[in-house]
Design a protein around this motif. Structure first.
Motif, PDB file in Angstrom:
ATOM      1  N   THR A  72      14.952 -13.854   1.387  1.00 18.96           N
ATOM      2  CA  THR A  72      15.409 -14.886   0.464  1.00 18.96           C
ATOM      3  C   THR A  72      14.892 -14.566  -0.920  1.00 18.96           C
ATOM      4  OG1 THR A  72      13.493 -16.261   1.010  1.00 18.96           O
ATOM      5  CG2 THR A  72      15.535 -16.689   2.227  1.00 18.96           C
ATOM      6  N   GLY A  73      15.487 -15.192  -1.934  1.00 19.72           N
ATOM      7  CA  GLY A  73      15.111 -14.885  -3.306  1.00 19.72           C
ATOM      8  C   GLY A  73      14.697 -16.105  -4.096  1.00 19.72           C
ATOM      9  N   VAL A  74      13.783 -15.899  -5.042  1.00 16.61           N
ATOM     10  CA  VAL A  74      13.324 -16.928  -5.968  1.00 16.61           C
ATOM     11  C   VAL A  74      13.348 -16.333  -7.370  1.00 16.61           C
ATOM     12  CG1 VAL A  74      11.381 -18.356  -6.692  1.00 16.61           C
ATOM     13  CG2 VAL A  74      11.833 -18.041  -4.258  1.00 16.61           C
ATOM     14  N   GLN A  75      13.939 -17.049  -8.325  1.00 18.25           N
ATOM     15  CA  GLN A  75      13.942 -16.598  -9.714  1.00 18.25           C
ATOM     16  C   GLN A  75      12.755 -17.227 -10.427  1.00 18.25           C
ATOM     17  OE1 GLN A  75      16.747 -14.498 -10.943  1.00 18.25           O
ATOM     18  NE2 GLN A  75      15.093 -14.005 -12.365  1.00 18.25           N
ATOM     19  N   ALA A  76      11.655 -16.490 -10.523  1.00 17.82           N
ATOM     20  CA  ALA A  76      10.442 -17.032 -11.153  1.00 17.82           C
ATOM     21  C   ALA A  76      10.578 -17.093 -12.664  1.00 17.82           C
ATOM     22  CB  ALA A  76       9.236 -16.184 -10.776  1.00 17.82           C
ATOM     23  N   MET A  77      11.199 -16.075 -13.241  1.00 14.72           N
ATOM     24  CA  MET A  77      11.433 -15.995 -14.686  1.00 14.72           C
ATOM     25  C   MET A  77      12.457 -14.902 -14.913  1.00 14.72           C
ATOM     26  SD  MET A  77       7.793 -14.176 -15.752  1.00 14.72           S
ATOM     27  CE  MET A  77       6.861 -15.179 -14.592  1.00 14.72           C
ATOM     28  N   GLN A  78      12.915 -14.764 -16.138  1.00 11.61           N
ATOM     29  CA  GLN A  78      13.870 -13.701 -16.459  1.00 11.61           C
ATOM     30  C   GLN A  78      13.480 -13.153 -17.824  1.00 11.61           C
ATOM     31  OE1 GLN A  78      15.726 -11.673 -14.917  1.00 11.61           O
ATOM     32  NE2 GLN A  78      17.790 -12.510 -14.693  1.00 11.61           N
ATOM     33  N   VAL A  79      12.636 -12.117 -17.818  1.00  4.64           N
ATOM     34  CA  VAL A  79      12.032 -11.651 -19.060  1.00  4.64           C
ATOM     35  C   VAL A  79      11.780 -10.145 -18.982  1.00  4.64           C
ATOM     36  CG1 VAL A  79       9.683 -12.133 -18.246  1.00  4.64           C
ATOM     37  CG2 VAL A  79      10.134 -12.092 -20.695  1.00  4.64           C
ATOM     38  N   ALA A  80      11.898  -9.475 -20.116  1.00  2.00           N
ATOM     39  CA  ALA A  80      11.458  -8.084 -20.209  1.00  2.00           C
ATOM     40  C   ALA A  80       9.928  -8.079 -20.156  1.00  2.00           C
ATOM     41  CB  ALA A  80      11.962  -7.453 -21.503  1.00  2.00           C
ATOM     42  N   SER A  81       9.345  -7.168 -19.382  1.00  2.00           N
ATOM     43  CA  SER A  81       7.928  -7.310 -19.033  1.00  2.00           C
ATOM     44  C   SER A  81       6.981  -7.147 -20.216  1.00  2.00           C
ATOM     45  CB  SER A  81       7.552  -6.340 -17.918  1.00  2.00           C
ATOM     46  OG  SER A  81       7.557  -5.002 -18.361  1.00  2.00           O
ATOM     47  N   GLU A  82       7.421  -6.489 -21.283  1.00  2.00           N
ATOM     48  CA  GLU A  82       6.531  -6.370 -22.438  1.00  2.00           C
ATOM     49  C   GLU A  82       6.283  -7.724 -23.105  1.00  2.00           C
ATOM     50  OE1 GLU A  82      10.710  -5.501 -24.064  1.00  2.00           O
ATOM     51  OE2 GLU A  82       9.544  -5.064 -22.258  1.00  2.00           O
ATOM     52  N   SER A  83       7.095  -8.712 -22.781  1.00  2.00           N
ATOM     53  CA  SER A  83       6.956 -10.043 -23.375  1.00  2.00           C
ATOM     54  C   SER A  83       6.185 -11.017 -22.477  1.00  2.00           C
ATOM     55  CB  SER A  83       8.337 -10.621 -23.694  1.00  2.00           C
ATOM     56  OG  SER A  83       9.003  -9.832 -24.663  1.00  2.00           O
ATOM     57  N   ILE A  84       5.657 -10.548 -21.367  1.00  2.00           N
ATOM     58  CA  ILE A  84       4.880 -11.410 -20.483  1.00  2.00           C
ATOM     59  C   ILE A  84       3.519 -11.708 -21.109  1.00  2.00           C
ATOM     60  CG2 ILE A  84       3.649 -11.464 -18.265  1.00  2.00           C
ATOM     61  CD1 ILE A  84       6.040 -10.101 -17.004  1.00  2.00           C
ATOM     62  N   THR A  85       3.162 -12.977 -21.124  1.00  2.00           N
ATOM     63  CA  THR A  85       1.880 -13.415 -21.642  1.00  2.00           C
ATOM     64  C   THR A  85       1.032 -13.975 -20.496  1.00  2.00           C
ATOM     65  OG1 THR A  85       2.589 -15.687 -22.091  1.00  2.00           O
ATOM     66  CG2 THR A  85       3.035 -14.049 -23.804  1.00  2.00           C
ATOM     67  N   ASP A  86      -0.176 -14.434 -20.822  1.00  2.00           N
ATOM     68  CA  ASP A  86      -1.019 -15.061 -19.802  1.00  2.00           C
ATOM     69  C   ASP A  86      -0.278 -16.188 -19.087  1.00  2.00           C
ATOM     70  OD1 ASP A  86      -3.084 -13.393 -20.491  1.00  2.00           O
ATOM     71  OD2 ASP A  86      -4.310 -14.932 -21.457  1.00  2.00           O
ATOM     72  N   LYS A  87       0.503 -16.945 -19.825  1.00  2.00           N
ATOM     73  CA  LYS A  87       1.210 -18.087 -19.247  1.00  2.00           C
ATOM     74  C   LYS A  87       2.115 -17.647 -18.106  1.00  2.00           C
ATOM     75  CE  LYS A  87       4.298 -21.930 -20.441  1.00  2.00           C
ATOM     76  NZ  LYS A  87       5.036 -22.611 -21.549  1.00  2.00           N
ATOM     77  N   GLU A  88       2.920 -16.624 -18.336  1.00  2.00           N
ATOM     78  CA  GLU A  88       3.816 -16.140 -17.284  1.00  2.00           C
ATOM     79  C   GLU A  88       3.041 -15.485 -16.145  1.00  2.00           C
ATOM     80  OE1 GLU A  88       6.024 -16.844 -20.859  1.00  2.00           O
ATOM     81  OE2 GLU A  88       4.432 -15.356 -20.599  1.00  2.00           O
ATOM     82  N   LEU A  89       1.990 -14.746 -16.502  1.00  2.00           N
ATOM     83  CA  LEU A  89       1.200 -14.051 -15.493  1.00  2.00           C
ATOM     84  C   LEU A  89       0.544 -15.044 -14.533  1.00  2.00           C
ATOM     85  CD1 LEU A  89       0.368 -11.131 -14.776  1.00  2.00           C
ATOM     86  CD2 LEU A  89      -1.651 -11.458 -16.209  1.00  2.00           C
ATOM     87  N   LEU A  90      -0.051 -16.084 -15.083  1.00  2.00           N
ATOM     88  CA  LEU A  90      -0.713 -17.086 -14.255  1.00  2.00           C
ATOM     89  C   LEU A  90       0.302 -17.870 -13.426  1.00  2.00           C
ATOM     90  CD1 LEU A  90      -3.263 -18.266 -16.936  1.00  2.00           C
ATOM     91  CD2 LEU A  90      -3.887 -17.268 -14.731  1.00  2.00           C
TER      92      LEU A  90
END
Length: 352
Positions: A72-90
């Motif tokens: 099964t799939g879950v869409q956690a976010m949709q972002v290019a990884s260079e734009s990931i911040t602490d907020k997305e990581l956590l």
């Protein structure tokens, strides 16, 4: 695979058993990246727009994965990884942790952009307390390209996450048939499909859906980690920044980061984490003000020796051992959630 006896058939006066195989349950957590990218044409393998394809489309493009597991799939976010911040990581770590706590989830695959894939994988390796397989996967070519590598990488990642032999071995990065430890893998090439490498070698290989193991990691990870995502509050970590070593440096970058609130600075030094003699006074002054100084190296292989090049014991500095600057940054941030003591932070770098 788990073998379960489902029925007994009585035929011709004889009891004939037959079996089916219960598949493990794997959740694919999508975050974007090249594996979810699209180019203008099939010949665009290096120029494209990342983070365009939703998780359902990713899974439908590789129907063979349903032969490996119940996926099964879950869409956690949709972002290019260079734009990931602490907020997305956590946020991602919390979602993965919650999924793995479910008894009917046997493993998780995270699709991710390759630019910071190694950092996300290492972070999950440090903070998610589970022995279930966590597999981070990406691609170097978008799915629209000729010879796209994403579909096979995803297939192999699901196979690994569904394999009971992967339990307890830490968080993985699966790319180009290689199984890497999240701890020591790094992106070493920016355009070819064999982009990821580890100076200590792969843990194993995954060929045609079958796992082959060759080594284990000896460092603390996941269930054995002293860090736990459930104990981290908010959507940010202590601020840690990196300064890249070179010739003819200025001290301004270090002092600017300290003024901006950095609690630690990773010095990505030349060679053995070397620090120019004219920069040493600035780093000592910052260390005396409470900013942790951590010597890493810009060299992709080897490790930084303590009290070599610089008297770390005398200065109260920390060495990053074999962690590259970007991973040292993450471990330092987590260490700072527990202690401000340089000796204890050094112990953490030895352990992880």
């Amino acid at each position: 695979m788990k073998k379960t006896v489902t029925a007994l058939t009585l035929a011709l006066g004889m009891l004939i058993p037959f079996t089916t195989f219960a598949k493990n349950n794997v959740v694919v957590v999508a975050t974007g990246g090249t594996i979810a990218g699209a180019g203008a044409s099939s010949t665009n393998s290096a120029t494209y727009t990342a983070a365009k394809v939703p998780v359902d489309a990713l899974l439908n493009a590789v129907p063979q994965i349903q032969n490996l597991a119940n996926v099964t799939g879950v869409q956690a976010m949709q972002v290019a990884s260079e734009s990931i911040t602490d907020k997305e990581l956590l946020s991602l770590a919390r979602q993965v942790n919650d999924l793995l706590k479910k008894p009917d989830v046997n493993g998780v695959v995270i699709t991710h952009g390759t630019d910071t894939l190694e950092e996300t994988a290492f972070f999950l390796n440090l903070v998610v307390h589970s022995d279930k397989p966590i597999v981070v996967v990406g691609s170097m070519r978008p799915g629209t390209a000729l010879s796209a590598d994403g579909p096979l990488n995803l297939y192999s990642a699901v196979a690994l996450a569904a394999d009971d032999s992967a339990k307890g071995k830490g968080t993985f990065v699966l790319m180009n048939d290689d199984i890497f430890s999240a701890r020591d893998v790094t992106k070493a090439i920016n355009i070819h499909t064999n982009a990821f490498a580890s100076q200590w070698g792969a843990l194993g290989s995954l060929i045609e859906g079958k796992t082959y193991w060759f080594r284990n990691t000896s460092k603390r990870h996941n269930k054995n980690s002293e860090f736990n995502i459930e104990n981290i509050q908010g959507d940010s970590l202590p601020l840690v920044q990196i300064v890249y070593g070179s010739g003819n440096m200025l001290p301004d970058a270090y002092t600017a980061y300290a003024k901006a609130g950095a609690k630690a600075i990773i010095h990505a030094g030349t060679g053995n984490g070397s620090v120019a003699n004219y920069i040493v006074p600035t780093l000592n002054q910052l260390q005396q003000q409470g900013v942790q100084i951590i010597r890493s190296s810009r060299v992709p292989q080897g490790f930084v020796l303590r009290n070599a090049e610089q008297p770390d014991d005398k200065y109260g500095w920390v060495v990053a051992h074999d962690l590259n600057p970007q991973k040292a940054k993450l471990l330092a941030a987590l260490a700072l959630t527990k202690t401000k003591d340089a000796k204890e932070i050094q112990r953490i770098f030895w352990d992880y």
